[in-house]
Each structure stands twice: as C-alpha cells, then as structure tokens.
Design a protein around this motif. Structure first.
Motif, short mmCIF file in Angstrom:
data_model
loop_
_atom_site.label_atom_id
_atom_site.label_comp_id
_atom_site.label_asym_id
_atom_site.label_seq_id
_atom_site.Cartn_x
_atom_site.Cartn_y
_atom_site.Cartn_z
N PRO A 89 0.83 -1.22 0.00
CA PRO A 89 0.00 0.00 0.00
C PRO A 89 0.86 1.26 0.00
N ILE A 90 0.28 2.33 -0.51
CA ILE A 90 1.00 3.61 -0.61
C ILE A 90 1.27 4.21 0.76
N GLY A 91 0.32 4.03 1.69
CA GLY A 91 0.50 4.59 3.02
C GLY A 91 -0.37 5.80 3.29
N GLU A 92 -1.24 6.15 2.33
CA GLU A 92 -2.21 7.23 2.51
C GLU A 92 -3.58 6.74 2.07
N LEU A 93 -4.62 7.26 2.69
CA LEU A 93 -5.98 6.87 2.34
C LEU A 93 -6.42 7.57 1.06
N LEU A 94 -7.08 6.81 0.18
CA LEU A 94 -7.62 7.38 -1.04
C LEU A 94 -8.95 8.08 -0.76
N TYR A 106 -2.84 5.77 -9.00
CA TYR A 106 -2.48 5.02 -10.22
C TYR A 106 -1.08 5.42 -10.70
N GLU A 107 -0.80 6.72 -10.72
CA GLU A 107 0.51 7.19 -11.20
C GLU A 107 1.64 6.71 -10.30
N ILE A 108 1.40 6.66 -9.00
CA ILE A 108 2.42 6.17 -8.05
C ILE A 108 2.74 4.70 -8.35
N PHE A 109 1.69 3.90 -8.52
CA PHE A 109 1.91 2.48 -8.83
C PHE A 109 2.53 2.30 -10.21
N LYS A 110 2.10 3.11 -11.16
CA LYS A 110 2.63 3.02 -12.53
C LYS A 110 4.15 3.19 -12.54
N ARG A 111 4.63 4.14 -11.76
CA ARG A 111 6.07 4.39 -11.68
C ARG A 111 6.81 3.15 -11.18
N GLN A 112 6.25 2.49 -10.18
CA GLN A 112 6.87 1.27 -9.65
C GLN A 112 6.86 0.15 -10.68
N LEU A 125 3.56 -8.81 -7.57
CA LEU A 125 2.76 -9.18 -6.41
C LEU A 125 2.31 -7.91 -5.69
N ILE A 126 1.02 -7.64 -5.78
CA ILE A 126 0.40 -6.51 -5.08
C ILE A 126 -0.20 -7.11 -3.81
N GLU A 127 0.26 -6.68 -2.63
CA GLU A 127 -0.17 -7.39 -1.41
C GLU A 127 -0.49 -6.45 -0.25
N THR A 128 -1.14 -7.05 0.75
CA THR A 128 -1.47 -6.38 2.01
C THR A 128 -2.37 -5.16 1.78
N MET A 129 -3.21 -5.22 0.76
CA MET A 129 -4.14 -4.14 0.49
C MET A 129 -5.35 -4.24 1.42
N THR A 130 -5.80 -3.12 1.92
CA THR A 130 -7.02 -3.10 2.74
C THR A 130 -8.12 -2.27 2.08
N GLU A 134 -7.71 1.17 -3.79
CA GLU A 134 -6.27 1.24 -3.97
C GLU A 134 -5.77 -0.01 -4.71
N ALA A 135 -6.32 -1.16 -4.39
CA ALA A 135 -5.95 -2.39 -5.09
C ALA A 135 -6.28 -2.27 -6.57
N LYS A 136 -7.44 -1.68 -6.88
CA LYS A 136 -7.83 -1.50 -8.27
C LYS A 136 -6.84 -0.59 -9.00
N ALA A 137 -6.43 0.50 -8.37
CA ALA A 137 -5.46 1.41 -8.98
C ALA A 137 -4.16 0.68 -9.28
N ALA A 138 -3.71 -0.15 -8.34
CA ALA A 138 -2.46 -0.90 -8.52
C ALA A 138 -2.58 -1.93 -9.64
N VAL A 139 -3.70 -2.65 -9.67
CA VAL A 139 -3.90 -3.67 -10.70
C VAL A 139 -3.97 -3.03 -12.09
N LEU A 140 -4.71 -1.93 -12.21
CA LEU A 140 -4.78 -1.25 -13.51
C LEU A 140 -3.40 -0.77 -13.96
#
Length: 772
Positions: A89-94, A106-112, A125-130, A134-140
């Motif tokens: 997770p990014i560490g901030e609430l969406l 999305y842009e933060i995950f895209k960079r990674q 591996l996208i993990e520990t999502m609550t 946020e999980a959707k942004a990472a998967v996209l």
C-alpha cells in the motif's frame, strides 16, 4: 523480509527498502535462505518503495526497485526460482476517506511497475491491500504498463472484512474482473483465523487462489514480539489449505525460512485440488455485494429523461439534489441505482465521474452506468469502486465492438438491448435472435454468461399496444434458452396514457411472472414496490413470507416521498454524510438554538448514532469518515459565528496524538484525529516518528489529561512502552491510550498503557470517559 531484517538488527524507523542499496549483502542472504528452504518465488525488498514513503530518503523509486531486483537476481543464480516485484500500500488513504486521488494513486503504482519491468521482474505481487479502490489502482497500473502475471492479495480482520470494510466476495468479484492471474489473502492474521475467509474465497473464485498467512498472532515476550505458530504448525496448516484448493501458498509476518522449509516438506506429496467454483451473478461495492439470485430493484430516478428539475440540477451542478435522489431511492428499497447524466448542454463525461464519486462517498449501493458514449462508459468504469453494470449495448456490430472490450477490461456486467440498426423488432422471435447474438459475442470477448443481462425492451401501449405482449414472450424465450438474467425499464409501457401507475404495476406483475430479474422502476412509487414484495411471496423467493410480513404487519407502513427528505434535521444530514447541506442546516439551527446546544444535542448525538452503526457493522469506515467530514462543515459555521473565547467553550478537552519514534505510519492516527475533533475535543497532532522526549515536552506544555500513541510496526511497540514510562515518571496523572494494527489488549496491559483503543470510535469512548 521484515521479520528476517528485524532478526538481523534492522534499526527502528529505518526503511527496509534502502537496505537494497546500503546493505545488499543482507538482502541477498535473506533471499538465499528462503530459496534454500524450498521457495519457488522470492519477493523483492520493495514493499514500501513508492514515492510517498521514500520522499524523505536520499533514494528514488527507480534506484530502490532496480537494486531490489539486482539483489534478487544475485540470490537466484543457477536456481529454479522466480522473482516477484513486491508492491504494498501507498501509506495514505484514497478519496473519499482520505485526500489521495485515485488518479494519483495510479501514477504512483505506474512508476513502480515501469521500473519493475525495466529491471526484469518475473511477476508482480500486489499485497497487504485493505482498500479495494487502492488495489484497483495498482492492478490497472500493472495491467496497463506491463505484460507480466499479476497476483493481488488483501488483508482481512477477524470480522471477515478489511480495515476499510471490504468483503471477501467483493474482493473476488473486482480483482477477478480486472484480470489478475491469482488473488487471495495475506498478512493480518494467522492460518487458523484466515481459514473461514479462505473457504469463502475458494467457493466463488474462478482463478487460482493464494494465501500468505502470518506465523499466527503476535505477542510480547520479554520485550520482544514473537508469533505463536511454530514452523511445524505452519506446515500442517499449509497442507490443509492446499487440500482445500489453494494453488499458491507462502508466509507473511513472522514466517522465517524455517516456516517455509516446513511448508515445503508438508506439501511434498500433496495433490493440488482443482475446484468446481460456484458461479455467481452479481455486482458490488467494496462493502455491499448484490447477488442477482432473486428479483432486485434498479432505481431509475437519476436520469434526466422527462425530469425538468433533474435537468436543471445537472446544468447547475446541483450535486445536493442528485444525492437526495440517490438516498431517497435506497431508503425506499432500491438495490442498484441507474446513473444517466446525458444532456447536450453539459460535459457528460465529467459529470458521470463526479456523480459516481459523490454517490460512492455516502452510499454503498452498487451502480449501473447508463450512457451511449463509450468514452463516458470507460471513465465511469475506471473511477467506480467495485463491479458495475453497464447499460448498455445493442445488436449493432459497431456498438458491440466499442463497448464489450471496455466491460471486459474493467470487469463489469453488461445489459444487452434487443435492438439493432433496424430498430426494435415487433415480434419476440426477432428480439430473441438479437439477444442470442449479444450473448454469443460477449462470450467471445471473454464475458461470462453470469455477467450478461438482456433487456427485451418495453414499448408504449399507447402506440404499439399489440407489441407489449411480445416483450413478455421474449423474456420467457431468453430465460428458457440463453440462461442469462433479464432487465426491463417498466414504466415506458404507460407513456401517453392516463393513470400510468395502474398500467405500470400491472405490467410489472406480468413481467415478473415471465421471469424478469431486474426491473428498472421508481422505488419511491409504493405501489410498484408493493408489487415486487408480493411477487416474491407468490414466486416462492421470500421464504415463509418473512420480508412481506415484516413490511406489512405494521398498518402504518409507508414509503416516504422524495419531498419529505428535504426537511431533515442536522443530525440526519450528518448521518447521511451530506456535506453541502450541513452548512445551511447549521445556519438555520443557529437562529433557534445556542451553539453549545447544537454541538451536544445535534452533532454529538448524530456521531454517536453513526458510531453505533459502525460498531455493529451496519456501516464501514468510508461512511464513518464521511459523517465526520460533514461535521467539519457544521463546526466551521459555528466557529465563524463565535468569538475565539466563546468557541473555546465548546472544546471538551485537549488530547495529544502521536505515532511513536521509529514508526512512519499515521493512517490510523489521522482517522482518530478526525473523529475526536468532531466530538469537540481539541487535538494536538505531533505527527509520526515522534521521540518520547518531544511527547513528554508537549504533554507538560499543554497540560493535557490524555495522550494517544499509535504504532503499526511490531518493532516500535518497545518505543511505545518507553514513551509511556517517560510520561508516567513526569506526571502519574497522565492517561495514555494506545492503538495500532499490531496491538491488542494484552499488549496494552504489558506496556502499562491505561487504555487500548481498537479503533477510532473506541478512542472517542475513552476520551468521553476521561473528560466526563
């Protein structure tokens, strides 16, 4: 990785990810231990390698991820092993719970992802999502910027919900729809506690399910955090899970190489079970899943067709009017809301995005995105949090080619209209042919039958009376031959005729008897809802007439009209989270009541009710925060009306909040702050990674009664203990409450805290007790 690094002396507050660069030999050594234990996939030391968490370091995202993958490659030389780019997770609430936008996430995950691809990861591996959003942004970000396999897991609590309230069913629906290659659960709990959640996931998931439990639950022993599952016990549970049908298995917090070695040994001769998953029909938001297993109502009122006031609201951007329509329909019994905002005078795409976000900030009802414009549909699907229905496609080849790929990409469901370039056929047989074409074409695009709904279309009896019965006939043919569910906009049948309500409810009853599953109606029309409830008794879906009796045993039963919702009290406005209305309601209330009375009688009572619903699981974190944010609007009005001295009288007391030294996480603390402030407490927020000396200094300076300490990491619980000790040495009357993901009541007692707050609502309860 974190457990092993802590065992090797990771310093408090030190970012594990920077060790990829400053101590690569440690990371390589850890990877090798897991490989030697028998792991077939190792995860890079990049869990927190995002621009938010690294902003105060001297390293970039690209440098950390590149180094992390180089270390992993060095470890697997000549080994049959894969490397997973680890993303946490990014560490901030969406939004709407926090301030981080979906687009920014999305842009933060895209960079990674882009750097992970450049550095040659084997999978993501996208993990520990609550947070499902946020999980959707990472998967996209992963799907749109790489061709690598994507695994995604979320962390659940013992109530079978994530921290933000996401259910297992919603997780499966959304992640599966987005096209991940494997999904599942990790972290937060041990194997024993995760078992019932795993069972639920296995029952409905079509794709491989994975699990990475913790090594049991953490506890303190001689000042150190240990986990209560031995390697042997962990291996035994691993065998049990694989026998259930788990395809990918590993470990999370507390699992050392010894745990993985035991796991590998226990799985040596175990046959992986192939499951026959249970096909489910439904749509969802993170916190609510609507299964189409009986008649469900789609509310039709968020649509400008024939609605002058609604058109004006769209033109003027009057979101309050639109939200009122949404709330009224849900309270009247709508299971799903149709969202149509198409007007030539406005930007439909921008309005669709805004309406979806606003409705989802206050309601957890699933939505049907209704538009003829593919661009509008895609924008709506992209920002929607959950799995939506798209209304609609028709039998034209061009239209199918435009819309079906979008529905497949975002994992939605589709409504197919039985019309084509020749219009609506007059007879049922021709409508059936179009329905059959839509179903077959959708399946070619990879859309399952369970996600296809057919609308046989209602024609007005005033102009095409002889064709009305053809709609009923077509519904029967679709149900009997295509094995899909049906949708129908019922009220078109009465257009141009008097006493429309009589025709509408009669046609609705006939359609339900023919097999209609999703009527699109006005749920505020009591006669229509009465017909639905009666039909469920007659069609044997309301077993024992339970719901029917519940509704009609009360002689005063009545569904309120929309107009009645406009006279609500400030308390009700806060409960519903209507921020714009809170200001006006407070201004009007100030003409009648003292400000202090408003705070105590209206605001606090509303928050208490919302808190009670939260504790009982009727609402979840998004709705709790939305109500708290609504209170802010009301308090701002009160503050502006009063002098500084007068406003200070409203304060119920001063409280210090801080995340302890060595811990850089403050999501939980920030939620506590919002809620405490809205109950009238003055919060002095010292931030995160705060030394004990600073906390003691501020506590003395502000003469506070209560200090709240937060810790998310097991390694920083010791610092929390030392901070409490320092506070008590200075003033034994200081009261300290503690909270955080790794804490429980036993931990709190061990470190001599006065109170343990399991969540933000409990923190308020503690504060009210202390300040009377």
């Amino acid at each position: 990785m974190g457990t092993m690094l802590q065992n090797m002396g990771l310093k408090l507050g030190e970012l594990p990810e920077i060790l990829n660069i400053i101590s690569p030999e440690k990371i390589i050594e850890i990877h090798k231990k897991y490989i030697d234990a028998g792991a077939k996939v190792i995860t890079t030391n990049t869990f927190g390698a995002n621009e938010i968490k690294l902003k105060n370091s001297n390293f970039t995202v690209e440098e950390i991820i590149d180094a992390g993958l180089k270390n992993a490659k060095e470890a697997i030389k000549d080994k049959n092993c894969f490397i997973a780019l680890d993303i946490g997770p990014i560490g901030e609430l969406l939004e709407p719970m926090g301030t981080l936008s979906f687009e920014k996430a999305y842009e933060i995950f895209k960079r990674q992802i882009i750097q992970g691809v450049k550095s040659e990861a084997d999978l993501i591996l996208i993990e520990t999502m609550t947070d499902l959003y946020e999980a959707k942004a990472a998967v996209l970000a992963a799907k749109e910027n790489s061709n690598l396999p994507v695994f995604c897991t979320m962390s659940f609590e013992e109530n079978k919900r994530t921290f933000t309230g996401c259910s297992a069913a919603s997780m499966v629906m959304v992640l599966q729809g987005l096209g991940v290659d494997a999904l599942g659960v990790n972290c937060s709990l041990g194997p024993k506690e995760l078992e019932s959640i795993i069972d639920e996931v296995l029952e409905i998931a079509k794709i491989p399910v994975m699990v990475q439990p913790n090594a049991g639950l953490p506890r303190l022993c001689n000042g150190n955090t240990i986990f209560d599952f031995s390697p042997e016990e962990f291996g035994d549970y691993g065998q049990k899970f694989v026998k259930k049908g788990i395809k990918i298995i590993g470990g999370c917090c507390g699992t050392t190489d010894a745990h993985i070695k035991s796991l590998v040994k226990n799985l040596e001769n175990i046959q992986v079970k192939n499951l026959n998953y249970k096909s489910i029909r439904g749509i969802c938001t993170p916190t609510r899943t609507v299964f189409i297993d009986e008649v469900k109502v789609i509310g039709e009122r968020i649509n400008p067709t024939g609605k002058k006031l609604f058109k004006e609201a769209l033109k003027n951007g009057n979101m309050d009017y639109i939200l009122r329509e949404a709330i009224a329909q849900v309270e009247a019994g709508a299971d799903i809301l149709d969202i149509n905002v198409g007007l030539p005078e406005i930007n439909e795409e921008e309005m669709m995005i805004k309406v979806i976000k606003e409705i989802q900030s206050i309601l957890d009802v699933p939505l049907q995105i209704d538009s003829n414009d593919p661009k509008v549909i895609e924008s709506g699907l992209r920002v929607y949090n959950g799995k939506a229905i798209v209304n609609s496609v028709n039998g034209e080849d061009k239209h199918l080619e435009q819309i079906l790929p979008l529905v497949k990409k975002y994992g939605g469901a589709i409504v197919g209209l039985t019309l084509d370039d020749k219009g609506i056929p007059s007879n049922a047989e021709e409508r059936f042919k179009i329905a059959e074409k839509i179903v077959n074409t959708a399946q070619q695009y990879g859309i399952d039958k369970s996600d296809i709904y057919i609308d046989c279309l209602t024609l007005t009896a005033a102009a095409q009376q002889e064709n009305v019965k053809e709609t009923l006939k077509a519904i029967l043919m679709v149900k009997e031959n295509l094995n899909v569910k049906t949708v129908l906009g019922v009220s078109n049948v009465s257009f141009g005729l008097p006493n429309r309500g009589l025709l509408n409810r009669t046609f609705l009853a006939a359609s339900l008897a023919a097999g209609l599953d999703l009527p699109i109606i006005n749920p505020i029309d009591q006669d229509m809802m009465d017909t639905i409830k009666a039909s469920k008794v007659l069609l044997n879906t309301d077993k024992g007439a339970t719901d029917y009796l519940k509704s009609y045993n009360n002689k005063d039963y009545k569904i309120p009209k929309v107009e009645e919702f406009k006279k609500e009290s400030l308390s009700n406005i806060i409960e519903k989270g209507l921020r714009e209305e809170a200001k006006d309601a407070t201004i009007k209330l100030l003409e009648q009541k003292d400000p202090l009375l408003i705070v105590n009688q209206d605001i606090v009572s509303a928050l208490d009710l919302v808190g009670e619903k939260y504790e009982k699981g009727y609402i979840f974190l998004p709705q709790l925060i939305q109500s708290a944010e609504t209170v802010k609007e009301s308090l701002e009005v009160i503050k502006n009306r009063l002098s500084k001295d007068s406003f200070s009288q409203i304060s119920k007391g001063k409280i210090i909040l801080a995340t302890v030294k060595g811990d850089i996480h403050d999501i939980g603390k920030n939620i506590v702050k919002v809620l405490l402030e809205n109950y009238g407490f003055q919060v002095i927020d010292l931030g995160k990674d705060v030394p004990k000396e600073k906390i003691v200094e501020e506590a003395i300076k502000h003469n506070v009664k209560l200090i709240g300490l937060s810790s998310l990491m097991t390694t920083t619980v010791k610092n929390m203990e030392e901070t409490i000790k320092a506070l008590k040495e200075v003033n034994s009357n200081f009261e300290v409450m503690v909270g955080g993901a790794v804490l429980n009541k036993d931990y709190a007692d061990m470190i001599c805290a006065d109170y343990y707050a399991r969540d933000a609502k409990e923190a308020v309860t503690i504060a009210k007790k202390i300040f009377g």
